[in-house]
Each structure stands twice: as structure tokens, then as C-alpha cells.
Write a protein that holds these residues in place. Structure first.
Motif, PDB file in Angstrom:
ATOM      1  N   VAL A   1       1.015  -1.253  -0.377  1.00 28.65           N
ATOM      2  CA  VAL A   1       0.236  -0.284   0.329  1.00 28.65           C
ATOM      3  C   VAL A   1       0.661   1.224  -0.100  1.00 28.65           C
ATOM      4  O   VAL A   1       0.796   2.254  -1.398  1.00 28.65           O
ATOM      5  CB  VAL A   1      -0.934   0.301   1.462  1.00 28.65           C
TER       6      VAL A   1
ATOM      7  N   TYR B   1     -10.154  -1.457   1.361  1.00 27.81           N
ATOM      8  CA  TYR B   1      -9.675  -1.423   2.761  1.00 27.81           C
ATOM      9  C   TYR B   1     -11.245  -0.529   3.334  1.00 27.81           C
ATOM     10  O   TYR B   1     -11.951   0.044   2.895  1.00 27.81           O
ATOM     11  CB  TYR B   1      -8.810  -0.720   2.617  1.00 27.81           C
TER      12      TYR B   1
ATOM     13  N   TYR C   1      -6.755  -4.839   1.282  1.00 24.45           N
ATOM     14  CA  TYR C   1      -6.044  -4.705   2.289  1.00 24.45           C
ATOM     15  C   TYR C   1      -6.474  -4.971   3.676  1.00 24.45           C
ATOM     16  O   TYR C   1      -7.024  -4.322   4.248  1.00 24.45           O
ATOM     17  CB  TYR C   1      -5.690  -3.110   2.701  1.00 24.45           C
TER      18      TYR C   1
END
Length: 280
Positions: A161, A235, A260
Motif C-alpha cells: 500500500v 480497505y 488490504y
């Protein structure tokens, strides 16, 4: 076939031998509420898997991994086998939280390489509203063997990320409500805001006003500002409500979609990670 199946679809297959129904009801902040609700009544034959005891690992002291870290693969595979899920099973998950908890199981099973997994439309309330029978009896569990084939391309860690920030062809999708995304409120985590550059698509907007899931065409319209050529990293706060957005993106035809899993609660556990507020 859609990943979301109607109540009537499940009812018609209720006693087929390869069907395993999983009750995933769970209420944040009330860790025993889901299991208590299951023990009171559930879809006949359903087994129960708990978000925190079964579908997450224990929280690390340093916060790395977030509030709902992914479970150990071997332990999860063993747990699935223990409740009767094999590689040949058709798994149908339901909850009463808009599909968020059921989608967590859906994503985990996809991650383990299991394709025949579905989320039931409308959750337990829809089943009851259809006038269908419920039960308080717990199914006699016949253990099965479940072998995982981990799909590593479905997951990203914090390092990836970080490397994606500002990178062309990669889009971060924040699945939380807009006030949390903007950093105006934060009821669960110690720091408010979002990952810089992330775009906000509240997960619950994947459903219509009556609570039913939007169609594939409606999901494509919802995500019209995204390109199917991009890699999309999804996410939320702890990797749970991001999963219905992953499901919705897949329904809309996006294939380069990753989770994520640690999400915002993992991101803020690293002091050097940048934080944004507002609409940017």
C-alpha cells in the motif's frame, strides 16, 4: 452466477447434501450477540462461525494487522473442515448486518481457493420475513477435509500500500462512511482520516434502499469513475466492511481487485505512515 443468492434459491436447496449454510451474525462491540442470536434461532441446519473467534486472528499488541487480522490459514482450513465444509461444498453465508460479516467469509473462502461460496440476499431477517421455518437445534457436525489453495493475488500488505501511493494505475478505495473517511469522526480507531489519495465508496451504498444488493449493472454505474484496467486496493476500518465492496466490484466486472486486510487500523499502527483528511 452471482455471488449473491436470493432466499428462495437457498430454500429450494436447503437439504441438498453438498450445501453448508453458515450463520455469520456478529455485532461490533457486542461480541457474544451473534452466537446468542444463532442459539435462539437460525436457518435449519446452519452452523455458526464467529467473526472474531473463527474468521480473525487475535489482535497484536502493537496493532499491526489491524483490529481483525486475517486468521492463520491452517487454523482456518481446519475450522472450516470441523464444521463440515469440504472442497466440494457449496457454502452459503448469511448475517443480519447488511452482508458485511457474510462477505468476510465469502472473501476468506475465495482467498483459500474455494469458488462455490455465496452470500444470501437480505440476511436472516429476509428469511424470517419470507415466512420460512427457523430452528434452535444445532446441527450434528460431521467433520470434512478442507485443503486451501491460497490466492495470494487477492491480498496486499501495508508495504504494498505504501508503494502504491501516487502510483499510476493503482486506486485505493476507502469503504467507510464519508465522515470517517474525511476524518471528522472516528468511533473505533485512535486516529481519524484516510490513506492519502484514497477514494471513498461507502460499502453500504452497494445495496438499495430496501436493503437488497444492487444488480451488476447498478454496481457498474456506482463504480463508473473507476477503470477496470486499474489495480484496485480496497480497505475499511479493519478489513471486514471492505469485503462487500470487493464483492460488489467483482459483480461489476472488475478483476484486478485486492483487499488490504489490515485496513485503516493497521495503517495507523505505523507512526511514519502519512494520513490525509477532508476530501483529498
Amino acid at each position: 452466477m452471482s455471488a449473491v443468492v436470493p432466499v428462495k434459491w437457498l430454500f429450494a436447496r436447503l437439504y441438498e447434501p453438498d450445501i453448508v449454510i453458515v450463520d455469520c451474525r456478529f455485532t461490533m462491540g457486542k461480541p457474544d450477540a451473534g452466537r446468542t442470536a444463532y442459539e435462539e434461532e437460525h436457518i435449519p441446519g446452519a452452523v455458526y462461525l464467529d467473526l472474531e473467534r473463527d474468521l480473525s486472528a487475535p489482535v497484536e499488541e502493537d496493532g499491526h494487522g489491524g483490529r481483525h487480522p486475517l486468521p492463520d490459514i491452517a487454523e482456518l482450513a481446519a475450522r472450516l473442515g470441523k464444521v463440515g465444509i469440504s472442497n466440494e461444498s457449496r457454502v452459503v453465508a448469511y448475517d443480519d448486518q447488511g452482508g458485511a460479516m457474510a462477505s468476510r467469509l465469502w472473501w476468506l473462502m475465495k482467498y483459500l481457493g474455494h469458488e462455490n461460496v455465496f452470500v444470501m440476499e437480505g440476511g436472516f431477517t429476509a428469511w424470517k420475513n419470507a415466512g420460512l421455518l427457523t430452528s434452535s437445534e444445532q446441527k450434528v457436525l460431521i467433520p470434512a477435509r478442507f485443503l486451501a489453495t491460497v490466492q495470494h493475488n487477492m491480498l496486499v500488505e501495508v508495504e504494498e500500500v505504501r508503494e502504491s501511493l501516487g502510483k499510476a494505475g493503482v486506486v485505493l478505495v476507502d469503504s467507510r462512511e464519508a465522515p470517517r473517511y474525511r476524518g471528522e469522526v472516528e468511533p473505533l480507531d485512535r486516529v481519524a482520516g484516510h490513506i492519502p489519495g484514497a477514494r471513498n465508496f461507502f460499502w453500504a451504498e452497494g445495496r438499495r434502499a430496501d436493503g437488497t444488493w444492487k444488480s451488476a449493472d447498478e454496481q457498474r454505474e456506482r463504480f463508473a469513475s473507476l477503470s477496470q484496467e486499474d489495480e484496485i486496493i480496497v480497505y475499511c476500518g479493519s478489513g471486514v466492511t471492505a469485503t462487500p465492496n470487493v464483492l460488489a466490484l467483482r459483480e461489476a466486472g472488475f478483476v484486478r481487485v485486492k483487499l488490504y486486510a489490515g485496513s485503516w487500523s493497521d495503517w495507523i499502527s505505523y507512526a511514519d505512515n502519512p494520513i490525509a483528511t477532508g476530501e483529498k
